[in-house]
Write a protein that holds these residues in place. Structure first.
Motif: not given
Ligand SMILES: Nc1ncnc2c1ncn2[C@@H]1O[C@H](COP(=O)(O)OP(=O)(O)OP(=O)(O)O)[C@@H](O)[C@H]1O
Length: 247
Positions: A113-115, A117, A173, A177, A190, A193-194
């Protein structure tokens, strides 16, 4: 370990593979080194970075920008080979495997998971989660059923047919996931991710990750700059001078 490495650095040697233990740790980074050479310049990003990640735990990776978090995640996820050291997955060394064996292991066992999506904009939330399962060879019916279950579990049961542009940042996001775990990987990596989300939404995404790990035995490493959110996870690791330190 070199004398220059931090005294607190995690070091693992033979005792990581306890012959008495029922099963080996899911992921072991054993004195991993990575150096980038560009022209005359050499950057030693990782020197002897070691870490042990067990199934079911969600671990924060907190470190200043540019210290090698993404590099570490890429090596842990078998996207990059280290220049030195070993990466054990389920007790098996992976550095010397062929490219195709590493790719197969990554496809079957690791989710990312990346910053941002990176969802496919023209597809619905459901279709985005179905897609990787079809590529893996599941039937359309099985893939849709699992995608529905996952999205519902992540609180998106009423958003199945929405396209990414019709979802909030936190919802997008959570779809990312769901997509990352659609093929039931054992390790989720991740990378901030946020980084793109507000604090309340970020907290929700972190809680989602933890709940998923508790429910499925998934292990996760979450790179983040957010110390408050990192505090909600099982353990905190940081990178200092190319080695991993328990924060
Ligand atoms: N392919 C590459 N070639 C050359 N240098 C690289 C390459 N990838 C990363 N680097 C360098 O390695 C260092 C670590 O990069 P990395 O992306 O792992 O850091 P990071 O901790 O994830 O940073 P951020 O928090 O800003 O994303 C940086 O100095 C970067 O410039």
């Amino acid at each position: 370990m070199s004398e220059s490495a931090d005294a607190d650095a995690q070091v693992y040697s033979d005792e990581i593979f306890d012959a008495e233990a029922a099963s080996p740790p899911l992921l072991v980074l054993d004195r991993v080194a990575r150096r980038y050479v560009q022209g005359d310049e050499t950057v030693d990003v990782l020197l002897e970075a070691s870490a042990v990640i067990e199934s079911g735990e969600v671990v924060a990776l907190i470190a200043p920008s540019g210290t090698g978090k993404s590099t570490l995640l890429h090596i842990a996820g078998l996207l990059e080979r280290p220049d030195g050291g070993e990466v054990y997955f389920d007790g098996e060394p992976t550095v010397g495997l062929s490219d195709s064996a590493r790719t197969a292991l990554r496809r079957n066992q690791v989710g990312f998971v990346y910053q941002f999506h990176h969802l496919l904009p023209e597809f619905s939330a459901l279709e985005n989660v179905v897609m990787p399962q079809l590529i893996r060879g599941l039937s359309a019916a099985e893939a849709r059923s699992r995608a529905k279950d996952l999205l519902s579990y992540l609180g998106l049961g009423a958003r199945l047919s929405h396209r990414p542009s019709e979802l909030s940042g936190g919802e997008q996001q959570r779809v990312a996931i769901a997509r990352a775990v659609a093929n039931a990987p054992r390790l989720l990596l991740a990378d901030e991710p946020t980084g793109n989300l507000d604090p309340v939404t970020s907290a929700h995404v972190f809680a989602t990750l933890t709940a998923l790990a508790r429910a499925s035995g998934l292990a996760a490493i979450v790179a983040t700059h957010n110390l408050d959110l990192a505090g909600t996870l099982d353990r905190r690791l940081t990178l200092r001078d190319g080695v991993v330190v328990e924060a």
